[in-house]
Design a protein around this motif. Structure first.
Motif, PDB file in Angstrom:
ATOM      1  N   MET A   1       0.832  -1.189   0.000  1.00 18.40           N
ATOM      2  CA  MET A   1       0.000   0.000   0.000  1.00 18.40           C
ATOM      3  C   MET A   1       0.875   1.250   0.000  1.00 18.40           C
ATOM      4  N   ASN A   2       0.263   2.392  -0.197  1.00 15.63           N
ATOM      5  CA  ASN A   2       0.969   3.664  -0.241  1.00 15.63           C
ATOM      6  C   ASN A   2       0.706   4.412   1.073  1.00 15.63           C
ATOM      7  N   VAL A   3       1.773   4.834   1.754  1.00 15.61           N
ATOM      8  CA  VAL A   3       1.643   5.565   3.009  1.00 15.61           C
ATOM      9  C   VAL A   3       2.438   6.858   2.882  1.00 15.61           C
ATOM     10  N   VAL A   4       1.779   7.987   3.115  1.00 14.91           N
ATOM     11  CA  VAL A   4       2.394   9.296   2.957  1.00 14.91           C
ATOM     12  C   VAL A   4       2.390  10.003   4.311  1.00 14.91           C
ATOM     13  N   PHE A   5       3.567  10.192   4.899  1.00 15.07           N
ATOM     14  CA  PHE A   5       3.699  10.941   6.146  1.00 15.07           C
ATOM     15  C   PHE A   5       3.977  12.404   5.799  1.00 15.07           C
ATOM     16  N   THR A   6       3.253  13.314   6.423  1.00 13.34           N
ATOM     17  CA  THR A   6       3.474  14.737   6.183  1.00 13.34           C
ATOM     18  C   THR A   6       3.746  15.440   7.503  1.00 13.34           C
ATOM     19  N   CYS A   7       4.864  16.173   7.547  1.00 15.66           N
ATOM     20  CA  CYS A   7       5.269  16.939   8.726  1.00 15.66           C
ATOM     21  C   CYS A   7       5.348  18.416   8.364  1.00 15.66           C
ATOM     22  N   LEU A   8       5.199  19.274   9.370  1.00 13.27           N
ATOM     23  CA  LEU A   8       5.417  20.692   9.132  1.00 13.27           C
ATOM     24  C   LEU A   8       6.833  20.893   8.620  1.00 13.27           C
ATOM     25  N   ASP A   9       7.806  20.329   9.317  1.00 14.30           N
ATOM     26  CA  ASP A   9       9.147  20.142   8.754  1.00 14.30           C
ATOM     27  C   ASP A   9       9.597  18.750   9.168  1.00 14.30           C
ATOM     28  N   ALA A  10      10.265  18.077   8.256  1.00 13.33           N
ATOM     29  CA  ALA A  10      10.498  16.646   8.441  1.00 13.33           C
ATOM     30  C   ALA A  10      11.873  16.308   8.984  1.00 13.33           C
ATOM     31  N   ASP A  11      12.760  17.277   9.133  1.00 14.12           N
ATOM     32  CA  ASP A  11      14.143  16.955   9.488  1.00 14.12           C
ATOM     33  C   ASP A  11      14.686  17.739  10.671  1.00 14.12           C
ATOM     34  N   THR A  12      13.810  18.340  11.445  1.00 10.25           N
ATOM     35  CA  THR A  12      14.240  18.981  12.680  1.00 10.25           C
ATOM     36  C   THR A  12      14.557  17.911  13.725  1.00 10.25           C
ATOM     37  N   GLY A  80      -1.517  14.406  -6.189  1.00 11.34           N
ATOM     38  CA  GLY A  80      -2.545  14.021  -7.152  1.00 11.34           C
ATOM     39  C   GLY A  80      -2.315  12.692  -7.843  1.00 11.34           C
ATOM     40  N   PRO A  81      -1.114  12.436  -8.367  1.00 10.98           N
ATOM     41  CA  PRO A  81      -0.887  11.180  -9.103  1.00 10.98           C
ATOM     42  C   PRO A  81      -0.654   9.961  -8.216  1.00 10.98           C
ATOM     43  N   MET A  82      -0.565  10.142  -6.887  1.00  9.85           N
ATOM     44  CA  MET A  82      -0.217   9.014  -6.028  1.00  9.85           C
ATOM     45  C   MET A  82      -1.320   7.959  -6.040  1.00  9.85           C
ATOM     46  N   ARG A  83      -0.860   6.704  -5.929  1.00 16.16           N
ATOM     47  CA  ARG A  83      -1.827   5.630  -5.918  1.00 16.16           C
ATOM     48  C   ARG A  83      -2.540   5.577  -4.566  1.00 16.16           C
ATOM     49  N   PRO A  84      -3.670   4.886  -4.451  1.00 12.53           N
ATOM     50  CA  PRO A  84      -4.461   4.885  -3.213  1.00 12.53           C
ATOM     51  C   PRO A  84      -3.652   4.441  -2.007  1.00 12.53           C
ATOM     52  N   GLY A  85      -4.020   5.006  -0.867  1.00 11.29           N
ATOM     53  CA  GLY A  85      -3.331   4.674   0.370  1.00 11.29           C
ATOM     54  C   GLY A  85      -3.779   5.581   1.489  1.00 11.29           C
ATOM     55  N   TYR A  86      -2.819   5.959   2.335  1.00 11.26           N
ATOM     56  CA  TYR A  86      -3.119   6.687   3.568  1.00 11.26           C
ATOM     57  C   TYR A  86      -2.196   7.893   3.693  1.00 11.26           C
ATOM     58  N   ALA A  87      -2.752   8.995   4.138  1.00 12.09           N
ATOM     59  CA  ALA A  87      -1.973  10.196   4.422  1.00 12.09           C
ATOM     60  C   ALA A  87      -1.934  10.372   5.927  1.00 12.09           C
ATOM     61  N   VAL A  88      -0.759  10.198   6.521  1.00 13.86           N
ATOM     62  CA  VAL A  88      -0.587  10.345   7.963  1.00 13.86           C
ATOM     63  C   VAL A  88      -0.148  11.781   8.229  1.00 13.86           C
ATOM     64  N   LEU A  89      -1.010  12.550   8.877  1.00 20.61           N
ATOM     65  CA  LEU A  89      -0.788  13.971   9.113  1.00 20.61           C
ATOM     66  C   LEU A  89      -0.348  14.123  10.564  1.00 20.61           C
ATOM     67  N   THR A  90       0.876  14.615  10.766  1.00 22.36           N
ATOM     68  CA  THR A  90       1.552  14.428  12.050  1.00 22.36           C
ATOM     69  C   THR A  90       1.304  15.519  13.084  1.00 22.36           C
ATOM     70  N   SER A  91       0.465  16.505  12.796  1.00 20.19           N
ATOM     71  CA  SER A  91       0.174  17.546  13.788  1.00 20.19           C
ATOM     72  C   SER A  91      -1.091  18.291  13.379  1.00 20.19           C
ATOM     73  N   LEU A 102      -5.915  17.008  -0.161  1.00 25.98           N
ATOM     74  CA  LEU A 102      -5.689  15.577  -0.322  1.00 25.98           C
ATOM     75  C   LEU A 102      -6.627  15.005  -1.381  1.00 25.98           C
ATOM     76  N   PRO A 103      -6.096  14.199  -2.293  1.00 20.57           N
ATOM     77  CA  PRO A 103      -6.982  13.516  -3.242  1.00 20.57           C
ATOM     78  C   PRO A 103      -7.802  12.453  -2.523  1.00 20.57           C
ATOM     79  N   ASP A 104      -8.925  12.092  -3.103  1.00 23.33           N
ATOM     80  CA  ASP A 104      -9.799  11.089  -2.483  1.00 23.33           C
ATOM     81  C   ASP A 104      -9.093   9.753  -2.279  1.00 23.33           C
ATOM     82  N   ALA A 105      -8.081   9.495  -3.091  1.00 26.76           N
ATOM     83  CA  ALA A 105      -7.385   8.205  -3.006  1.00 26.76           C
ATOM     84  C   ALA A 105      -6.564   8.061  -1.727  1.00 26.76           C
ATOM     85  N   LEU A 106      -6.225   9.176  -1.062  1.00 28.64           N
ATOM     86  CA  LEU A 106      -5.439   9.130   0.170  1.00 28.64           C
ATOM     87  C   LEU A 106      -6.354   9.370   1.364  1.00 28.64           C
ATOM     88  N   ARG A 107      -6.486   8.382   2.190  1.00 25.50           N
ATOM     89  CA  ARG A 107      -7.390   8.468   3.343  1.00 25.50           C
ATOM     90  C   ARG A 107      -6.633   9.076   4.517  1.00 25.50           C
TER      91      ARG A 107
END
Length: 350
Positions: A1-12, A80-91, A102-107
């Motif tokens: 599956m596709n998993v997308v983690f999103t951070c305000l900044d990812a490398d602090t 937009g082009p990402m295949r279906p999966g999950y968007a993990v929003l970290t804050s 978020l596209p409908d494909a990312l829950r």
């Protein structure tokens, strides 16, 4: 599956980022397609994973500020082009910034790294009440936190998942080095001033020292505070230590101390426990309680000092508490936590 983690900044250098990279590497190692997105450039990037198996993306090279049109456009083009999966929003900040993008494909999954106690003292609780009920799942760090958010934020989708350990050490500390360890940014929320005072009041005899690992804007003030407490020669400010070298720090420590104003589930507690190092911590969250330290009422410096005195004064007690901590830390090993994340994905699909 596709998993997308999103951070305000990812490398602090911070707990959210450390946990995100650990989960991303672990899930990618299980064959999932994984992305880590930083919405903004980190002011002081920190290196977490030597050979990442996941893809990393930076949306804006500017410091943190509200999303402008170019950044929103880049996000849409990436997601937009990402295949279906999950968007993990970290804050909560990430949840509000990605609303409508978020596209409908990312829950969407809201992954909150703080505690209920912290959220209710700032704007986070109102934001969670407003935005998290509409997500597919709202994930918190402990059963206590999930229950409190479900009750007080009226969340029908609360779920508990702990932070993971990136690795499980083969060796444990002998607990013989006369060293109390504090780890974290030298900023106000970590309240290392309280730790310095507690160490001074513990009466720990020489050659016991307090080692503080981390950097930040409070360095000069903390040095001055150590001087006022009369222990300036026994407080060692170590600066930033690379993640790869932290296991040696735990092996050279006999006690970990966490005096933060608020915490979710500090990875440093889990890492110390895995190395058999006993910890003392203020009882500020369900996450802290789940990690098994010796608990002290929040802000009670005298009580904290008394627990430090008990542990510095007895190698037998250090060994007993440290062994119990390591046994409890097994529940936070990476594979069991990844199993629980995959179970969450299956639950959402059902």
């Amino acid at each position: 599956m596709n998993v997308v983690f999103t951070c305000l900044d990812a490398d602090t250098l911070g707990g959210i980022q450390q946990v995100t990279h650990t989960l991303a590497q672990g899930l990618a190692g299980r064959g999932h397609e994984v992305h880590v997105i930083g919405l903004h450039r980190s002011a002081a990037p920190f290196h977490y994973v030597d050979e990442p198996r996941y893809r990393r993306h930076l949306i804006s090279r500017s410091p943190v500020r509200p999303q402008g049109r170019p950044a929103r456009r880049r996000l849409k083009e990436l997601l937009g082009p990402m295949r279906p999966g999950y968007a993990v929003l970290t804050s909560p900040s990430v949840v509000t910034r990605l609303t409508g993008l978020l596209p409908d494909a990312l829950r969407p999954i809201g992954h909150y790294h703080g505690s209920y106690e912290h959220a209710r003292g700032c704007w986070h609780l109102d934001s969670i009440r407003k935005h998290y009920p509409g997500l597919d799942q709202a994930v918190f760090l402990s059963d206590d936190d999930a229950r409190l958010f479900a009750e007080h934020a009226l969340l029908p989708n609360a779920w508990a998942l702990p932070n993971p350990l990136a690795a499980w050490p083969d060796r444990t500390s002998p607990l013989t080095t006369p060293r109390v360890l504090g780890v974290g940014r030298l900023e106000g929320v970590k309240r290392f001033d309280r730790l310095i005072s507690a160490f001074a009041r513990s009466g720990a005899p020489r050659p016991w020292q307090l080692h503080l690992i981390g950097d930040g804007g409070e360095l000069d003030r903390l040095r001055a505070h150590a001087a006022r407490e009369g222990i300036v020669d026994r407080v060692v400010f170590r600066g930033r230590v690379p993640a790869a070298l932290m296991p040696e720090e735990y092996l050279d420590a006999s006690i970990l101390a966490v005096t933060s104003e608020h915490e979710g589930l500090p990875v440093v507690l889990l890492e110390a426990a895995a190395h058999g190092v006993p910890a003392v911590a203020f009882d500020v969250s369900g996450g802290v309680r789940s990690a098994g330290p010796v608990l002290v009422p929040p802000g009670d410096v005298d009580a904290f000092g008394a627990e430090l005195a008990r542990l510095t004064g007895s190698a037998r007690e250090r060994r007993r508490v440290g062994a119990a901590a390591r046994a409890g830390a097994a529940a936070f090993r990476l594979d069991p936590v990844l199993d629980r994340w995959e179970s969450l994905f299956q639950h959402i699909e059902r």
